[in-house]
Design an enzyme around this catalytic site. Structure first.
Site, short mmCIF file in Angstrom:
data_model
loop_
_atom_site.label_atom_id
_atom_site.label_comp_id
_atom_site.label_asym_id
_atom_site.label_seq_id
_atom_site.Cartn_x
_atom_site.Cartn_y
_atom_site.Cartn_z
CG ASP A 1 -0.30 -0.09 2.53
OD1 ASP A 1 0.72 -0.79 2.64
OD2 ASP A 1 -0.81 0.51 3.50
CG HIS B 1 -1.48 4.47 7.26
ND1 HIS B 1 -1.65 3.37 8.06
CD2 HIS B 1 -0.87 4.03 6.13
CE1 HIS B 1 -1.17 2.30 7.45
NE2 HIS B 1 -0.69 2.67 6.27
#
Length: 320
Positions: A66, A268
């Site tokens: 990611d 995040h």
């Protein structure tokens, strides 16, 4: 220095948040730097007001998908566009091997130079205006955080004051602007500082993800104007954070408090905190602000200018 968040989700994208990517724009140089490059980052850049042709440096924190799955696609697109002069990429050991394998198996050839610099910690880049340091964080794989420092700039030179003082126009003005002390042709000694405003203090940005609370993050963030820190989990899910070596909202706030930063921006976020769930992102924001009031929650495509240093009495929290 302007920060644009291109992806603020952790692990997987959601309908409203892409995976990790943060751009730092340097407008005076018509240039921007990219921090992490999750899948779809180039699409996010195209949807923003950034120009891919102005990308010059990419900083990767670690080798989880990611944070890197968008890197090869972005580099290939830069080459096809044909207007990229050079890109320097910084990241953990293994990054160059990964890119070489991607190029070999996809038969991709870049039409511009790409230089890969594998981090070992400390100062990794410096020019006449900026420095970039990196330091180890604490995650399941080797992960680095970054600190971007803008160098102090001389204060504005008051040419009218120099003229009124009888200093002849010419090369002497440049020397005074640099802060030098000079002896004039008539014997008078003058100090450059007397003809310049106070120096502009350089701004500092710290970027720390993925990591659990650690001293490495505190040191990178020391006295920063802005700390961008992951907050994957709510404090109520602290055991998940500990098990997976990620941060909670309260850990991010504790780093900000210990480092004495001016502003914390959390990013995040786990997709588990979607609307309708028992815990939502507003709860994470409240948890962090209970420890560090100057906390903001990033969202995709949010941009803001990092403010110049001001007196503590005039500083206020920013909000997206």
């Amino acid at each position: 220095m302007q920060i644009t968040f291109l992806g603020t989700s952790s692990g997987v994208p959601t309908r409203s948040r892409n995976v990790s990517g943060v751009a730092v724009r340097l407008p005076q140089r018509a240039e921007f730097w990219l921090f992490d490059c999750g899948e779809g980052t180039q699409h996010q850049i195209l949807r923003s007001d950034l120009k891919i042709s102005q990308l010059s440096r990419i900083f990767i924190t670690h080798m989880h998908g990611d944070h890197i799955f968008g890197l090869m696609g972005l580099l290939a697109s830069c080459g096809l566009a044909g207007n990229t002069e050079r890109i320097d990429i910084y990241g953990p050991p293994g990054l160059n091997e990964y890119l070489q394998a991607c190029r070999r198996y996809s038969q991709t050839h870049f039409s511009y130079p790409v230089a890969v610099h594998e981090n070992r910690g400390g100062l990794i880049y410096e020019d006449e205006e900026y420095r970039v340091h990196c330091g180890l964080l604490e995650h399941r794989v080797t992960a680095f955080g970054y600190r971007i420092e803008e160098k102090d700039r001389p204060g504005r030179f008051d040419a009218q004051k120099a003229k009124a003082f009888g200093i002849p126009f010419g090369p002497l003005y440049g020397k005074l602007k640099r802060g030098e002390t000079l002896t004039l042709p008539d014997g008078r000694r003058v100090r450059g500082a007397d003809f310049c405003a106070e120096p502009e203090v350089g701004r500092k940005i710290a970027y720390c993800t993925d990591t659990i609370f650690c001293e490495g993050a505190v040191e990178l963030a020391r006295d920063a104007d802005v700390l961008i820190h992951e907050a994957t989990f709510s404090h109520r899910d602290a055991q998940l954070a500990i098990d997976r070596l990620h941060s909670t909202s309260t850990m991010a706030a504790q780093v900000a408090l210990a480092a004495g930063v001016k502003q914390l921006v959390m990013t995040h976020f786990s997709p588990r905190y979607a609307p309708g769930n028992a815990i939502q992102l507003d709860d994470l924001e409240a948890e962090a602000r209970a420890i560090f009031p100057k906390t903001a929650m990033a969202r995709d495509f949010w941009s803001y200018e990092v403010p110049r240093r001001r007196s503590s009495a005039s500083e206020t929290a920013i909000a997206p």
